[in-house]
Design an enzyme around this catalytic site. Structure first.
Site, PDB file in Angstrom:
ATOM      1  N   ASP A  46      20.555  28.451  54.920  1.00 20.43           N
ATOM      2  CA  ASP A  46      20.024  29.308  53.857  1.00 20.43           C
ATOM      3  C   ASP A  46      21.069  29.705  52.815  1.00 20.43           C
ATOM      4  O   ASP A  46      21.136  30.854  52.381  1.00 20.43           O
ATOM      5  CB  ASP A  46      19.376  30.558  54.457  1.00 20.43           C
ATOM      6  CG  ASP A  46      18.260  30.231  55.422  1.00 20.43           C
ATOM      7  OD1 ASP A  46      17.386  29.418  55.051  1.00 20.43           O
ATOM      8  OD2 ASP A  46      18.260  30.750  56.554  1.00 20.43           O
TER       9      ASP A  46
ATOM     10  N   HIS B 232      47.063  24.389  41.511  1.00 19.36           N
ATOM     11  CA  HIS B 232      48.141  23.523  41.040  1.00 19.36           C
ATOM     12  C   HIS B 232      49.481  24.185  41.297  1.00 19.36           C
ATOM     13  O   HIS B 232      49.619  25.405  41.204  1.00 19.36           O
ATOM     14  CB  HIS B 232      48.017  23.281  39.526  1.00 19.36           C
ATOM     15  CG  HIS B 232      47.027  22.225  39.165  1.00 19.36           C
ATOM     16  ND1 HIS B 232      47.308  20.883  39.227  1.00 19.36           N
ATOM     17  CD2 HIS B 232      45.755  22.312  38.721  1.00 19.36           C
ATOM     18  CE1 HIS B 232      46.250  20.187  38.834  1.00 19.36           C
ATOM     19  NE2 HIS B 232      45.293  21.038  38.524  1.00 19.36           N
TER      20      HIS B 232
ATOM     21  N   SER C 249      26.505  36.058  39.170  1.00 20.19           N
ATOM     22  CA  SER C 249      26.765  35.010  38.188  1.00 20.19           C
ATOM     23  C   SER C 249      28.143  35.161  37.561  1.00 20.19           C
ATOM     24  O   SER C 249      28.678  36.267  37.428  1.00 20.19           O
ATOM     25  CB  SER C 249      25.714  35.067  37.069  1.00 20.19           C
ATOM     26  OG  SER C 249      24.433  34.784  37.578  1.00 20.19           O
TER      27      SER C 249
ATOM     28  N   ALA D 282      28.657  40.470  39.238  1.00 18.42           N
ATOM     29  CA  ALA D 282      28.707  39.443  38.204  1.00 18.42           C
ATOM     30  C   ALA D 282      29.996  39.565  37.396  1.00 18.42           C
ATOM     31  O   ALA D 282      30.425  40.653  37.029  1.00 18.42           O
ATOM     32  CB  ALA D 282      27.498  39.572  37.288  1.00 18.42           C
TER      33      ALA D 282
ATOM     34  N   THR E  20      40.699  37.737  43.756  1.00 13.64           N
ATOM     35  CA  THR E  20      42.027  37.187  43.993  1.00 13.64           C
ATOM     36  C   THR E  20      42.568  37.519  45.372  1.00 13.64           C
ATOM     37  O   THR E  20      43.618  37.017  45.743  1.00 13.64           O
ATOM     38  CB  THR E  20      43.018  37.708  42.944  1.00 13.64           C
ATOM     39  OG1 THR E  20      43.086  39.138  43.045  1.00 13.64           O
ATOM     40  CG2 THR E  20      42.572  37.324  41.536  1.00 13.64           C
TER      41      THR E  20
ATOM     42  N   ARG F 206      37.799  44.820  42.402  1.00 16.69           N
ATOM     43  CA  ARG F 206      38.184  46.028  43.129  1.00 16.69           C
ATOM     44  C   ARG F 206      36.992  46.556  43.919  1.00 16.69           C
ATOM     45  O   ARG F 206      35.845  46.342  43.549  1.00 16.69           O
ATOM     46  CB  ARG F 206      38.663  47.110  42.163  1.00 16.69           C
ATOM     47  CG  ARG F 206      39.881  46.709  41.344  1.00 16.69           C
ATOM     48  CD  ARG F 206      40.391  47.873  40.526  1.00 16.69           C
ATOM     49  NE  ARG F 206      41.527  47.491  39.715  1.00 16.69           N
ATOM     50  CZ  ARG F 206      42.305  48.338  39.052  1.00 16.69           C
ATOM     51  NH1 ARG F 206      42.036  49.632  39.120  1.00 16.69           N
ATOM     52  NH2 ARG F 206      43.330  47.921  38.344  1.00 16.69           N
TER      53      ARG F 206
ATOM     54  N   ARG G 140      32.073  50.237  46.496  1.00 18.18           N
ATOM     55  CA  ARG G 140      31.568  51.088  47.563  1.00 18.18           C
ATOM     56  C   ARG G 140      31.187  50.227  48.748  1.00 18.18           C
ATOM     57  O   ARG G 140      31.160  48.998  48.669  1.00 18.18           O
ATOM     58  CB  ARG G 140      30.366  51.916  47.103  1.00 18.18           C
ATOM     59  CG  ARG G 140      29.101  51.130  46.800  1.00 18.18           C
ATOM     60  CD  ARG G 140      27.979  52.077  46.397  1.00 18.18           C
ATOM     61  NE  ARG G 140      26.766  51.403  46.006  1.00 18.18           N
ATOM     62  CZ  ARG G 140      25.795  51.036  46.848  1.00 18.18           C
ATOM     63  NH1 ARG G 140      25.930  51.283  48.142  1.00 18.18           N
ATOM     64  NH2 ARG G 140      24.713  50.441  46.408  1.00 18.18           N
TER      65      ARG G 140
END
Length: 563
Positions: A83, A115, A143, A161, A166, A181, A184
């Site tokens: 799924d 790279h 998205s 979105a 990182t 960041r 909640r």
């Protein structure tokens, strides 16, 4: 509604099971047959792969009930549970593993590779690396999200979105922004923010801690100033390290030099301490330790001053006036002889600290435009270390019955800090390093409430952070350990005085009283622990001195002197 509209199902593939004609089902079966014919792909039941998607994997395993929409671009090694969905224009490259029920929004990129960036080659000629991306179960990725190589996202997460992810995201976290960041906990229905890593309210406490530390930093520095020099704490003797610790704290929290002197005066005082003949810095009012015949020394404050004074000057925009000649003249043969004669089995910390000092001296010599050491010595150092690392522990040295892995792990931190971490060279056997460090962190002789020693905690946190840049091995266990240690560490702050170094059962360090050394070290530890839990951005600082997480140089290409 036109159920024969192939274009519609390519962009709305969740409708395929309910609305596809037999002709469309036959076309889809043929599409999947062609994908699996080479034996590199497995596609489960009730899956849909759009003919308009570019699916060119090295390996593909698509769990049942999953679909790939039009214009998705899939390469590398991709494994999914049941799924999972790849909406239009999704890009997945490198090594990527998804759990079950992962929804990926349109125009999102999961980039499980990177790279290299060595300056002597053009980017298109660089080698690529891949640590991989791992995503848990029940995750919604919005998205236009970008998830970078090496990231692990826990179960039940929501990635807002446009987020750029990182670092790792713990279970149940909702994150957003660039860099992403914590917003909640997804389970928090009443709008009150809680820690997604298990320490309720940690986000607020981290932010409050950083604000408090900044507000109190000027007073902490003034408390250590006796009108002419810095002491670790009131009543202590002035030391070179105390002056350097003051500079590190001011840079970290105030982005300035300590206010007791102008920046240029700090630089002048520290530079004047250096012995021109050897390039070493003795303790205030004391002599240099007697050098060996090759001009170098084996222990003492002079070795640590290579680190502390060098980085204090660097933070102020200065540098040593003279190269560290004691290392500049160290031949490759003599270096290898010294390495072989270090007390690795009994005193691995001593051996590691010696390597740290040698490698850091080479770094400062390079900065001054001189040879780092004798011809081939720096290459010999890394060659020796890479070939002597124990594949069972990932480390150098042995254990002691009376101390367990304390010397081994603490020596590993010092050794890798000055060499692998400082020069941007990957450490060998990162998974074994993580195993060794986590095992050591469970030793009740050194860790637990009331035993919080800055040296011991730093020497666990940094290796986990460093090895964790190369491997996601036991990532959730590392995150839990870091979260528990972070919660305990934030309670150690003494208002207006900073951190105490902590218990010193081996007789080293300044003890429990709050002072500059404890404050400087614990501030760096807090950052490392917070980064391991994915919350370092809340602190608003990143160490740049002795305990910097980022390399000062990058690999052998940076070993040539700057002329």
């Amino acid at each position: 509604m036109n159920h024969h509209d192939d274009d519609r199902l390519d962009f709305l593939p969740w409708l395929f099971e309910a609305e596809a004609t037999e002709e469309q089902r036959a076309a889809q079966r043929e599409r999947q047959r062609l994908l699996t014919a080479a034996g590199t792909a497995e596609i489960g039941e009730r899956c849909y792969v759009s003919a308009r998607a570019a699916v060119h994997p090295d390996r593909l395993r698509l769990g049942e009930g999953s679909y790939v929409a039009a214009h998705a671009y899939l390469t590398g090694t991709l494994t999914t549970g049941a799924d999972c969905t790849f909406n239009p224009f999704t890009t997945v490259r490198g090594t990527v593993t998804l759990g079950e029920a992962v929804r990926i929004g349109a125009h999102t990129s999961l980039l499980g590779f990177n790279h290299s960036t060595a300056p002597e080659r053009r980017i298109h000629q660089q080698a690529t690396t891949s640590r991989g991306i791992t995503i848990g179960d029940d995750v919604w990725i919005g998205s236009q999200v970008v998830i970078l190589d090496g990231v692990t996202i826990g179960d039940h997460c929501v990635i807002g979105a446009g987020a750029v992810v990182t670092r790792d995201v713990p279970d149940w976290a909702m994150v957003g922004g660039n860099p992403a960041r914590f917003i909640r906990d997804r389970r928090d229905r009443d709008g009150k923010r809680r820690s997604a890593a298990g320490g309720g309210g940690r986000e607020e406490r981290l932010t409050r801690f950083a604000d408090t530390a900044r507000a109190q930093a000027p007073g902490i520095l003034e408390r250590a100033w006796d009108g002419a020099a810095y002491r670790d704490r009131p009543g202590a003797e002035p030391t070179v390290r105390a002056h350097c610790d003051a500079i590190e704290i001011a840079d970290l929290l105030l982005d300035a030099a300590p206010a007791q002197l102008p920046a240029e005066r700090h630089v002048a005082l520290l530079r004047a301490l250096q012995d021109p003949a050897t390039g070493l810095v003795p303790e205030k009012g004391g002599p240099l330790p007697a050098p060996d015949p090759d001009g170098f020394v084996d222990d003492g404050a002079a070795l640590y001053h290579i680190l502390s004074v060098g980085y204090a000057l660097d933070l102020l925009g200065g540098s040593f006036e003279h190269p560290v000649r004691a290392v500049g003249g160290l031949s490759a043969a003599r270096l290898l002889e010294r390495l072989a004669n270090q007390p690795w089995d009994e005193r691995a910390w001593h051996a590691g600290s010696w390597v740290d000092a040698v490698a850091t001296a080479a770094h400062w010599n390079l900065t001054l435009g001189t040879e780092p050491a004798g011809p081939g010595a720096l290459e010999a150092l890394f060659g020796w270390l890479l070939t002597r690392a124990d594949p069972r522990t990932g480390m150098w040295g042995g254990t002691r019955p009376d101390q367990g892995k304390l010397q081994l792990v603490n020596g590993y931190y010092r050794l890798t800090r000055g060499s692998f971490a400082q020069f941007g060279v990957p450490v060998p056997h990162p998974e074994r390093v993580i195993d060794t460090v986590l095992d050591h962190a469970r030793d009740p002789r050194w860790f637990g409430p009331g035993r919080d020693n800055a040296c011991y905690v730093l020497d666990v946190a940094h290796p986990l952070w460093l090895a964790g840049r190369q491997s996601t091995h036991r990532a959730e266990e590392i995150r839990r350990w870091a979260g528990a240690q972070l919660d305990r560490t934030l309670e150690l702050w003494h208002p207006g005085q900073g951190f105490g170094f902590g218990p010193t059962p081996e007789g080293g360090g300044p003890g429990r009283a709050p002072g500059l050394q404890g404050t400087e070290m614990w501030l760096a530890i807090v950052w490392l622990l917070a980064d391991l839990t994915g919350q370092a951005d809340l602190l608003g600082y990143r160490p740049r001195g002795v305990h910097r997480p980022d390399p000062a140089r990058t690999g052998p290409a940076a070993w040539a002197p700057r002329r």
